[in-house]
Design a protein around this motif. Structure first.
Motif, PDB file in Angstrom:
ATOM      1  N   ALA A 174       2.622  -0.434  -7.987  1.00 34.06           N
ATOM      2  CA  ALA A 174       3.075  -1.054  -9.331  1.00 34.06           C
ATOM      3  C   ALA A 174       4.439  -0.915  -9.814  1.00 34.06           C
ATOM      4  N   GLY A 175       4.870   0.137  -9.496  1.00 36.41           N
ATOM      5  CA  GLY A 175       6.314   0.514  -9.984  1.00 36.41           C
ATOM      6  C   GLY A 175       6.996   1.644  -9.257  1.00 36.41           C
ATOM      7  N   LEU A 176       8.241   1.984  -9.483  1.00 31.79           N
ATOM      8  CA  LEU A 176       8.991   3.119  -9.008  1.00 31.79           C
ATOM      9  C   LEU A 176       9.978   3.436  -9.777  1.00 31.79           C
TER      10      LEU A 176
ATOM     11  N   LYS B 187       0.829  -1.222   0.050  1.00 29.16           N
ATOM     12  CA  LYS B 187      -0.015   0.048   0.066  1.00 29.16           C
ATOM     13  C   LYS B 187       0.981   1.372  -0.111  1.00 29.16           C
ATOM     14  N   PRO B 188       0.317   2.423  -0.739  1.00 27.98           N
ATOM     15  CA  PRO B 188       1.267   3.486  -0.780  1.00 27.98           C
ATOM     16  C   PRO B 188       1.745   3.935   0.431  1.00 27.98           C
ATOM     17  N   GLY B 189       1.046   4.077   1.570  1.00 29.77           N
ATOM     18  CA  GLY B 189       1.605   4.579   2.979  1.00 29.77           C
ATOM     19  C   GLY B 189       2.828   3.820   3.553  1.00 29.77           C
ATOM     20  N   GLU B 190       2.463   2.430   3.311  1.00 34.05           N
ATOM     21  CA  GLU B 190       3.474   1.470   3.810  1.00 34.05           C
ATOM     22  C   GLU B 190       4.732   1.445   3.117  1.00 34.05           C
TER      23      GLU B 190
ATOM     24  N   PRO C 130      20.735   6.865  -0.955  1.00 35.06           N
ATOM     25  CA  PRO C 130      19.549   7.520   0.130  1.00 35.06           C
ATOM     26  C   PRO C 130      20.020   9.072  -0.011  1.00 35.06           C
ATOM     27  N   GLY C 131      18.747   9.642   0.323  1.00 34.22           N
ATOM     28  CA  GLY C 131      18.471  11.046   0.061  1.00 34.22           C
ATOM     29  C   GLY C 131      17.820  11.465  -1.181  1.00 34.22           C
ATOM     30  N   ASP C 132      17.770  10.563  -2.329  1.00 36.87           N
ATOM     31  CA  ASP C 132      17.174  10.847  -3.453  1.00 36.87           C
ATOM     32  C   ASP C 132      15.659  10.705  -3.372  1.00 36.87           C
ATOM     33  N   THR C 133      14.943  11.251  -4.220  1.00 37.58           N
ATOM     34  CA  THR C 133      13.545  11.041  -4.167  1.00 37.58           C
ATOM     35  C   THR C 133      12.935  10.140  -5.451  1.00 37.58           C
ATOM     36  N   ILE C 134      12.240   9.103  -4.600  1.00 41.29           N
ATOM     37  CA  ILE C 134      11.610   8.061  -5.363  1.00 41.29           C
ATOM     38  C   ILE C 134      10.107   8.454  -5.631  1.00 41.29           C
ATOM     39  N   THR C 135       9.894   8.310  -6.995  1.00 40.73           N
ATOM     40  CA  THR C 135       8.233   8.316  -7.408  1.00 40.73           C
ATOM     41  C   THR C 135       7.825   6.752  -7.409  1.00 40.73           C
ATOM     42  N   LEU C 136       6.750   6.877  -6.670  1.00 43.22           N
ATOM     43  CA  LEU C 136       5.663   5.574  -6.648  1.00 43.22           C
ATOM     44  C   LEU C 136       4.728   5.641  -7.655  1.00 43.22           C
ATOM     45  N   TYR C 137       4.253   4.616  -8.221  1.00 45.51           N
ATOM     46  CA  TYR C 137       3.349   4.722  -9.275  1.00 45.51           C
ATOM     47  C   TYR C 137       2.175   3.491  -8.812  1.00 45.51           C
ATOM     48  N   VAL C 138       1.182   4.259  -8.547  1.00 46.68           N
ATOM     49  CA  VAL C 138       0.130   3.162  -7.598  1.00 46.68           C
ATOM     50  C   VAL C 138      -0.784   2.704  -8.913  1.00 46.68           C
TER      51      VAL C 138
ATOM     52  N   ILE D 289       4.274  10.340  -4.883  1.00 44.50           N
ATOM     53  CA  ILE D 289       3.282   9.396  -5.537  1.00 44.50           C
ATOM     54  C   ILE D 289       3.123  10.105  -6.975  1.00 44.50           C
ATOM     55  N   GLY D 290       3.407   9.198  -7.855  1.00 44.51           N
ATOM     56  CA  GLY D 290       3.160   9.812  -9.374  1.00 44.51           C
ATOM     57  C   GLY D 290       1.714   9.395  -9.768  1.00 44.51           C
ATOM     58  N   ALA D 291       1.531   9.532 -11.371  1.00 43.12           N
ATOM     59  CA  ALA D 291       0.264   9.169 -11.868  1.00 43.12           C
ATOM     60  C   ALA D 291      -0.128   7.742 -11.610  1.00 43.12           C
ATOM     61  N   PRO D 292      -1.473   7.563 -11.413  1.00 45.22           N
ATOM     62  CA  PRO D 292      -1.770   5.882 -11.576  1.00 45.22           C
ATOM     63  C   PRO D 292      -1.418   5.264 -12.839  1.00 45.22           C
ATOM     64  N   VAL D 293      -1.183   3.802 -12.549  1.00 44.96           N
ATOM     65  CA  VAL D 293      -0.745   3.125 -13.760  1.00 44.96           C
ATOM     66  C   VAL D 293      -1.523   2.015 -13.964  1.00 44.96           C
ATOM     67  N   GLU D 294      -1.759   1.371 -15.251  1.00 49.54           N
ATOM     68  CA  GLU D 294      -2.569   0.076 -15.182  1.00 49.54           C
ATOM     69  C   GLU D 294      -1.563  -1.012 -14.999  1.00 49.54           C
ATOM     70  N   SER D 295      -2.025  -2.088 -14.484  1.00 46.96           N
ATOM     71  CA  SER D 295      -1.388  -3.292 -13.836  1.00 46.96           C
ATOM     72  C   SER D 295      -1.920  -4.622 -13.788  1.00 46.96           C
ATOM     73  N   ARG D 296      -1.770  -5.540 -14.480  1.00 47.64           N
ATOM     74  CA  ARG D 296      -2.210  -6.724 -14.151  1.00 47.64           C
ATOM     75  C   ARG D 296      -1.580  -7.583 -13.143  1.00 47.64           C
ATOM     76  N   ARG D 297      -0.511  -7.222 -12.945  1.00 41.39           N
ATOM     77  CA  ARG D 297       0.551  -7.860 -11.881  1.00 41.39           C
ATOM     78  C   ARG D 297       0.232  -7.518 -10.503  1.00 41.39           C
ATOM     79  N   PHE D 298       0.066  -6.283 -10.274  1.00 39.49           N
ATOM     80  CA  PHE D 298      -0.272  -5.775  -8.878  1.00 39.49           C
ATOM     81  C   PHE D 298      -1.651  -5.277  -8.726  1.00 39.49           C
TER      82      PHE D 298
END
Length: 91
Positions: free
Chosen positions: A40-42, A8-11, A49-57, A25-34
């Motif tokens: 679903a991706g990053l 889950k995104p918060g986790e 460490p210190g870099d920004t990671i974008t999460l795709y839900v 958090i980035g734009a939502p994406v289609e995923s058959r896997r997740f």
């Protein structure tokens, strides 16, 4: 960098922050896997460490014509939206 796909995104944000990364958090994406509502991706795939990671839900698997689930092919690989403003992940 921890692999937070399927969480889950918060986790996922909490896990990344604990490892010394910033997260958004980035734009939502289609995923058959997740499943819908999970990461679903990053991007980037590797970082320091210190870099920004974008999460795709995941918004779940897409639907084809007539409401049928699309079949075949690999899951969609998320790509950053260069035109949209970044969204900060919740604290």
């Amino acid at each position: 960098m921890p692999d937070v796909r399927g969480m889950k995104p918060g986790e996922a944000v909490a896990r990344l922050r604990a490892a010394g990364f910033k997260a958004r958090i980035g734009a939502p994406v289609e995923s058959r896997r997740f499943p819908k509502g999970t990461v679903a991706g990053l991007s980037p795939a590797s970082a320091e460490p210190g870099d920004t990671i974008t999460l795709y839900v995941s918004k779940g698997a897409g639907r084809g014509p007539g409401g049928q689930r699309r079949g075949g092919g690999p899951p969609v690989t998320p790509t950053p939206d260069p035109g949209g403003p970044p969204q900060q992940a919740p604290a």
